[in-house]
Design an enzyme around this catalytic site. Structure first.
Site, short mmCIF file in Angstrom:
data_model
loop_
_atom_site.label_atom_id
_atom_site.label_comp_id
_atom_site.label_asym_id
_atom_site.label_seq_id
_atom_site.Cartn_x
_atom_site.Cartn_y
_atom_site.Cartn_z
N TYR A 24 -2.31 9.59 -3.93
CA TYR A 24 -1.30 10.63 -3.70
C TYR A 24 -0.32 10.68 -4.88
O TYR A 24 0.02 11.76 -5.37
CB TYR A 24 -0.57 10.35 -2.40
CG TYR A 24 0.65 11.23 -2.18
CD1 TYR A 24 0.49 12.57 -1.82
CD2 TYR A 24 1.93 10.73 -2.36
CE1 TYR A 24 1.61 13.39 -1.63
CE2 TYR A 24 3.04 11.54 -2.17
CZ TYR A 24 2.88 12.86 -1.81
OH TYR A 24 3.97 13.66 -1.63
N SER A 106 13.70 14.32 -2.38
CA SER A 106 12.76 15.34 -1.95
C SER A 106 13.07 15.82 -0.54
O SER A 106 13.55 15.06 0.30
CB SER A 106 11.34 14.77 -1.99
OG SER A 106 10.41 15.64 -1.35
N THR A 155 12.53 24.12 -5.83
CA THR A 155 11.13 24.13 -6.29
C THR A 155 10.47 25.44 -5.90
O THR A 155 10.39 25.77 -4.72
CB THR A 155 10.36 22.95 -5.69
OG1 THR A 155 10.97 21.72 -6.14
CG2 THR A 155 8.91 22.97 -6.12
N ARG A 164 -6.32 19.36 -3.84
CA ARG A 164 -6.28 18.00 -4.37
C ARG A 164 -7.46 17.21 -3.81
O ARG A 164 -7.43 16.73 -2.68
CB ARG A 164 -4.94 17.34 -4.04
CG ARG A 164 -3.77 18.14 -4.63
CD ARG A 164 -2.42 17.66 -4.17
NE ARG A 164 -1.39 18.63 -4.56
CZ ARG A 164 -0.13 18.57 -4.17
NH1 ARG A 164 0.27 17.59 -3.36
NH2 ARG A 164 0.74 19.48 -4.55
N HIS A 275 4.27 20.95 -11.75
CA HIS A 275 4.19 20.11 -10.55
C HIS A 275 3.33 18.87 -10.82
O HIS A 275 2.58 18.40 -9.96
CB HIS A 275 3.62 20.90 -9.36
CG HIS A 275 4.26 20.56 -8.06
ND1 HIS A 275 5.32 21.27 -7.52
CD2 HIS A 275 4.01 19.59 -7.15
CE1 HIS A 275 5.67 20.77 -6.36
NE2 HIS A 275 4.89 19.72 -6.12
#
Length: 381
Positions: A24, A106, A155, A164, A275
């Site tokens: 991750y 975040s 963002t 992914r 990103h």
């Protein structure tokens, strides 16, 4: 293990973390072409070595958005940081403040903004996604202001999650994800005890407070996926610009026209970012995109950058390409996973040392003197 660089921390983190968490942090979108280009293009930026330039004391400090930083870096917002180390956001924030640089929390952190803010002396910065749920956005902005946050990193490059592959293979997503994660935890007992047991609750703190119920890893993908909205445009965000009382920094800019839109929107800064290569594979590296964007809006906005930065030398390269500051994401995440806040502090010390060496050998004594003049320009023939 001897730690001399972010690469050493990466290898140690690979061994310590369950694969679903390491991949991750470490992975990117699709074939990870952009992820690799971020690193390779930046490494290819050639510096101009100078000699006998009477370089005395080196000053790494810089002022950004009204704050004096010990060096021109900040810890980038990284989701699920509290899974890398026990109450990871708290440890990372304390380490950043101990070293005189900002910590950007975040939206999808394990620790809530209230928990992190209560653990540090100075206000943190906060990152927010563009989401459908305006109620959540308004709620979290109010809570951020209540704990003293004045810097909002907004963002804008995630209207839909990137593809992914590593997450599907590692167990972060895909078939039998929960079962695979449990097996991985069992085979990584140090992490399982320190984070899996002692680091509870494993919650999405900011989202849980809004929803009024516990949210876990399964909710991370589901809630975010349901709340991203590709139809949102700049005009839909004007209420945030009017509501927020501090600085707004738009993160996720790769195109000069988008940078001009961010300036027209009224943001004080932007982050040139893809990103971390985790969204649209095949887009330019940030080192490649940065110069044109600084040329387009550098006089109007403070331009920051992230992507591919693995050393203090890379920070110098980004500054020479036009950035005023650099966000660090993967490197401090590796260090946090290995040695908690102490690892982050050590990493920042390593970056500072590498920056001083690079500045000495390029003949500059302060950050404000770093520009394209310290770069070489190959001649054709």
């Amino acid at each position: 293990m001897i730690i001399s660089s972010a690469l050493d921390y990466r290898e140690a983190a690979r061994r310590r973390l369950p694969p679903f968490l390491f991949d991750y942090i470490d992975g990117g979108a699709n074939a990870e072409q952009t992820l690799r280009a971020n690193v390779s293009d930046l490494a290819g930026v050639a510096l101009r070595q100078r000699v006998l330039k009477a370089v005395g004391e080196i000053d790494l400090s810089v002022e950004l958005f009204g704050e004096t930083l010990s060096m021109p870096v900040m810890l980038s917002p990284v989701g699920l940081t509290g899974m890398f180390a026990r109450r990871g956001e708290v440890q990372a924030a304390r380490a950043a403040q101990a070293k005189g640089v900002p910590f950007i929390q975040s939206t999808v952190s394990v620790c809530s903004i209230e928990e992190v803010s209560a653990a540090v002396a100075k206000p943190i910065w906060f990152q927010l996604y563009v989401l459908k749920d305006r109620g959540f956005m308004k709620n979290v902005l109010e809570r951020a202001m209540a704990v003293g946050v004045t810097k909002l990193v907004f963002t804008v490059d995630m209207p839909t999650p990137g593809t992914r592959y590593r997450d599907a293979h590692s167990g972060m997503s895909g078939p039998f994800g929960p079962q695979r994660r449990i097996v991985q935890a069992m085979t990584h007992p140090r992490w399982a005890w320190d984070v899996g047991v002692r680091g509870k609750p494993h919650d999405l703190g900011n989202i849980s407070r809004y929803l009024g119920k516990a949210t876990g890893l399964a909710d991370y993908v589901g809630w975010l996926g349901n709340n991203f909205d590709p139809s949102i445009g700049w005009s839909d965000l004007e209420w945030i610009r009017d509501f927020w009382k501090g600085d707004i920094i738009i993160k996720g800019i790769l195109d000069g026209e988008d940078a001009k839109d961010a300036a027209r929107f009224g943001a004080q800064g932007l982050v040139v970012s893809n990103h971390g290569g985790r969204q649209l594979d095949g887009v330019p590296s940030t080192a490649q995109a940065l110069p044109a964007i600084t040329e387009a809006v550098g006089a109007e906005m403070t331009v920051l950058v992230d992507g591919g930065v693995r050393s203090g030398l890379d920070v110098i390269r980004m500054l020479a390409l036009g950035a005023k500051g650099v966000l660090l994401g993967r490197a401090p995440s590796y260090a946090l996973a290995v040695d908690g806040g102490a690892g982050v502090e050590t990493l920042l010390d390593l970056f500072a040392k590498e920056m001083r060496v690079a500045m000495t050998l390029t003949g500059v004594t302060s950050v404000d003197r770093i520009d394209s003049s310290i770069l070489t320009r190959p001649t054709g023939g």
